[in-house]
Scaffold this motif. Structure first.
Motif, mmCIF file in Angstrom:
data_model
loop_
_atom_site.group_PDB
_atom_site.id
_atom_site.type_symbol
_atom_site.label_atom_id
_atom_site.label_comp_id
_atom_site.label_asym_id
_atom_site.label_seq_id
_atom_site.Cartn_x
_atom_site.Cartn_y
_atom_site.Cartn_z
ATOM 1 N N LYS A 1 0.828 -1.215 0.000
ATOM 2 C CA LYS A 1 0.000 0.000 0.000
ATOM 3 C C LYS A 1 0.861 1.264 0.000
ATOM 4 O O LYS A 1 0.537 2.248 -0.686
ATOM 5 C CB LYS A 1 -0.939 -0.013 1.201
ATOM 6 N N LEU A 2 1.963 1.238 0.742
ATOM 7 C CA LEU A 2 2.852 2.403 0.765
ATOM 8 C C LEU A 2 3.526 2.603 -0.596
ATOM 9 O O LEU A 2 3.713 3.732 -1.043
ATOM 10 C CB LEU A 2 3.898 2.250 1.873
ATOM 11 N N SER A 3 3.865 1.506 -1.251
ATOM 12 C CA SER A 3 4.465 1.599 -2.587
ATOM 13 C C SER A 3 3.483 2.215 -3.574
ATOM 14 O O SER A 3 3.857 3.047 -4.411
ATOM 15 C CB SER A 3 4.891 0.214 -3.080
ATOM 16 N N GLU A 4 2.204 1.815 -3.466
ATOM 17 C CA GLU A 4 1.173 2.368 -4.353
ATOM 18 C C GLU A 4 0.994 3.863 -4.097
ATOM 19 O O GLU A 4 0.843 4.648 -5.045
ATOM 20 C CB GLU A 4 -0.149 1.622 -4.139
ATOM 21 N N LEU A 5 1.019 4.252 -2.835
ATOM 22 C CA LEU A 5 0.897 5.677 -2.499
ATOM 23 C C LEU A 5 2.114 6.461 -2.995
ATOM 24 O O LEU A 5 1.988 7.598 -3.467
ATOM 25 C CB LEU A 5 0.748 5.853 -0.981
ATOM 26 N N SER A 6 3.289 5.824 -2.895
ATOM 27 C CA SER A 6 4.516 6.469 -3.361
ATOM 28 C C SER A 6 4.463 6.727 -4.862
ATOM 29 O O SER A 6 4.871 7.791 -5.342
ATOM 30 C CB SER A 6 5.722 5.595 -3.018
ATOM 31 N N GLU A 7 3.950 5.750 -5.610
ATOM 32 C CA GLU A 7 3.831 5.902 -7.065
ATOM 33 C C GLU A 7 2.901 7.054 -7.426
ATOM 34 O O GLU A 7 3.090 7.741 -8.434
ATOM 35 C CB GLU A 7 3.320 4.597 -7.683
ATOM 36 N N LYS A 8 1.899 7.274 -6.582
ATOM 37 C CA LYS A 8 0.943 8.374 -6.809
ATOM 38 C C LYS A 8 1.445 9.690 -6.209
ATOM 39 O O LYS A 8 0.780 10.717 -6.301
ATOM 40 C CB LYS A 8 -0.412 8.030 -6.191
ATOM 41 N N LYS A 9 2.616 9.604 -5.551
ATOM 42 C CA LYS A 9 3.220 10.768 -4.890
ATOM 43 C C LYS A 9 2.315 11.351 -3.797
ATOM 44 O O LYS A 9 2.197 12.570 -3.642
ATOM 45 C CB LYS A 9 3.585 11.853 -5.918
ATOM 46 N N VAL A 10 1.692 10.439 -3.052
ATOM 47 C CA VAL A 10 0.823 10.874 -1.944
ATOM 48 C C VAL A 10 1.146 10.082 -0.671
ATOM 49 O O VAL A 10 0.254 9.648 0.047
ATOM 50 C CB VAL A 10 -0.680 10.737 -2.295
ATOM 51 N N LEU A 11 2.430 9.889 -0.398
ATOM 52 C CA LEU A 11 2.822 9.187 0.817
ATOM 53 C C LEU A 11 2.345 9.951 2.055
ATOM 54 O O LEU A 11 2.300 11.189 2.054
ATOM 55 C CB LEU A 11 4.348 9.040 0.884
ATOM 56 N N PRO A 12 1.986 9.228 3.123
ATOM 57 C CA PRO A 12 1.575 9.908 4.348
ATOM 58 C C PRO A 12 2.753 10.620 5.000
ATOM 59 O O PRO A 12 3.911 10.240 4.801
ATOM 60 C CB PRO A 12 1.079 8.757 5.232
ATOM 61 N N GLN A 13 2.441 11.638 5.782
ATOM 62 C CA GLN A 13 3.500 12.341 6.507
ATOM 63 C C GLN A 13 3.993 11.524 7.699
ATOM 64 O O GLN A 13 5.163 11.574 8.050
ATOM 65 C CB GLN A 13 2.976 13.697 6.995
ATOM 66 N N ILE A 14 3.071 10.784 8.329
ATOM 67 C CA ILE A 14 3.441 10.028 9.517
ATOM 68 C C ILE A 14 2.843 8.625 9.473
ATOM 69 O O ILE A 14 1.724 8.427 8.979
ATOM 70 C CB ILE A 14 3.008 10.763 10.811
ATOM 71 N N LEU A 15 3.627 7.677 9.968
ATOM 72 C CA LEU A 15 3.211 6.280 10.044
ATOM 73 C C LEU A 15 3.119 5.899 11.514
ATOM 74 O O LEU A 15 4.079 6.071 12.267
ATOM 75 C CB LEU A 15 4.253 5.411 9.337
ATOM 76 N N ILE A 16 1.956 5.406 11.943
ATOM 77 C CA ILE A 16 1.782 4.959 13.326
ATOM 78 C C ILE A 16 1.887 3.443 13.308
ATOM 79 O O ILE A 16 1.085 2.753 12.665
ATOM 80 C CB ILE A 16 0.435 5.443 13.891
ATOM 81 N N LEU A 17 2.903 2.920 13.987
ATOM 82 C CA LEU A 17 3.317 1.531 13.819
ATOM 83 C C LEU A 17 3.344 0.749 15.120
ATOM 84 O O LEU A 17 3.944 1.187 16.108
ATOM 85 C CB LEU A 17 4.726 1.518 13.185
ATOM 86 N N ASP A 18 2.715 -0.423 15.094
ATOM 87 C CA ASP A 18 2.834 -1.376 16.196
ATOM 88 C C ASP A 18 4.143 -2.151 16.002
ATOM 89 O O ASP A 18 4.610 -2.311 14.870
ATOM 90 C CB ASP A 18 1.639 -2.336 16.187
ATOM 91 N N LEU A 19 4.723 -2.621 17.102
ATOM 92 C CA LEU A 19 6.036 -3.281 17.000
ATOM 93 C C LEU A 19 5.973 -4.750 16.637
ATOM 94 O O LEU A 19 6.868 -5.263 15.977
ATOM 95 C CB LEU A 19 6.786 -3.143 18.330
ATOM 96 N N PHE A 20 4.960 -5.449 17.104
ATOM 97 C CA PHE A 20 4.882 -6.890 16.859
ATOM 98 C C PHE A 20 3.551 -7.194 16.181
ATOM 99 O O PHE A 20 2.492 -7.122 16.795
ATOM 100 C CB PHE A 20 5.072 -7.666 18.150
ATOM 101 N N LEU A 21 3.636 -7.519 14.900
ATOM 102 C CA LEU A 21 2.454 -7.737 14.068
ATOM 103 C C LEU A 21 2.209 -9.236 13.951
ATOM 104 O O LEU A 21 2.557 -9.856 12.958
ATOM 105 C CB LEU A 21 2.680 -7.112 12.692
ATOM 106 N N GLY A 22 1.624 -9.812 15.007
ATOM 107 C CA GLY A 22 1.473 -11.263 15.038
ATOM 108 C C GLY A 22 2.837 -11.908 15.131
ATOM 109 O O GLY A 22 3.607 -11.643 16.043
ATOM 110 N N GLU A 23 3.172 -12.708 14.132
ATOM 111 C CA GLU A 23 4.484 -13.367 14.095
ATOM 112 C C GLU A 23 5.526 -12.516 13.380
ATOM 113 O O GLU A 23 6.696 -12.885 13.305
ATOM 114 C CB GLU A 23 4.371 -14.735 13.386
ATOM 115 N N GLU A 24 5.109 -11.368 12.850
ATOM 116 C CA GLU A 24 6.013 -10.517 12.079
ATOM 117 C C GLU A 24 6.592 -9.404 12.936
ATOM 118 O O GLU A 24 5.977 -8.971 13.910
ATOM 119 C CB GLU A 24 5.276 -9.925 10.873
#
Length: 204
Positions: A42-65
């Motif tokens: 999704k971020l790559s798609e936004l980047s291609e459209k040149k509309v990346l978000p200013q801020i990313l709110i991120l959890d540290l442990f995404l299940g097993e990832e």
């Protein structure tokens, strides 16, 4: 308009963050994700459209990832995006790791909503932010870390990222016996008996 993107694997928390921000004037949600691959696509798609978000709110442990590994990739691929980590894990070892790897802010999920909003505004303003009651423990932690050798620090941080012994040995090109020797010294310096106790003390 301030734009944001949420990466959080718990559905209700993901939705709650988005609702909290969109209810305040001046915030626009550019998207959300629950998993690493979904987020990067999704971020790559936004980047291609040149509309990346200013801020990313991120959890540290995404299940097993690992949100930490994802954060490193976002910093590398989308350097203009500021990252604020919002996690239930807030021990000094984890906070230090995320700040060293490109996060601009850190807030615990136990903090009031007002603190999260304040942190977002500060990070968007170009400054860094760490939840105030977490700051004193960071100084104590860094003093302890100074007693480690460089390799001990490398191993210690990988342990806090939940990496297995096999993964650590591979990443650092260490023989199993050498790794065990390092671990023994780390446990001695931290007063921990094993991997699990070390994570409870510094990485939760």
């Amino acid at each position: 308009m301030n734009t944001f993107f949420v990466i959080e694997d718990h559905t209700l928390t993901n939705l709650g963050i988005r609702q909290l921000l969109t209810e305040h004037k001046g915030f626009e949600c550019m998207g959300f994700a629950f998993k690493t691959d979904e987020a990067l696509q999704k971020l790559s798609e936004l980047s291609e459209k040149k509309v990346l978000p200013q801020i990313l709110i991120l959890d540290l442990f995404l299940g097993e990832e690992s949100g930490i590994d994802l954060m490193r990739e976002v910093v590398w691929k989308f350097p203009s995006v500021k990252i604020l980590v919002y996690s239930m894990f807030s021990k000094p070892g984890i906070v230090t790791i995320v700040l060293e790897n490109g996060a601009k802010g850190f807030v615990s999920k136990s903090a009031p909503e007002a603190e999260l909003l304040n942190a977002i505004k500060i990070v968007l303003g170009g400054e860094s932010y760490v939840q105030q009651n977490l700051v004193p423990s960071l100084f104590t932690y860094r003093t302890m870390l100074d007693s480690f050798t460089r390799q001990e620090q490398n191993i210690f941080k990988l342990l806090l990222e939940r990496k297995t012994k096999a993964q650590i040995a591979s990443e650092l090109n260490l023989a199993s016996r050498s790794l065990e020797n390092y671990l023994s010294r780390i446990y001695s310096k931290t007063g921990c008996n094993d991997h699990e106790e070390l994570i409870r003390k510094f990485g939760e």
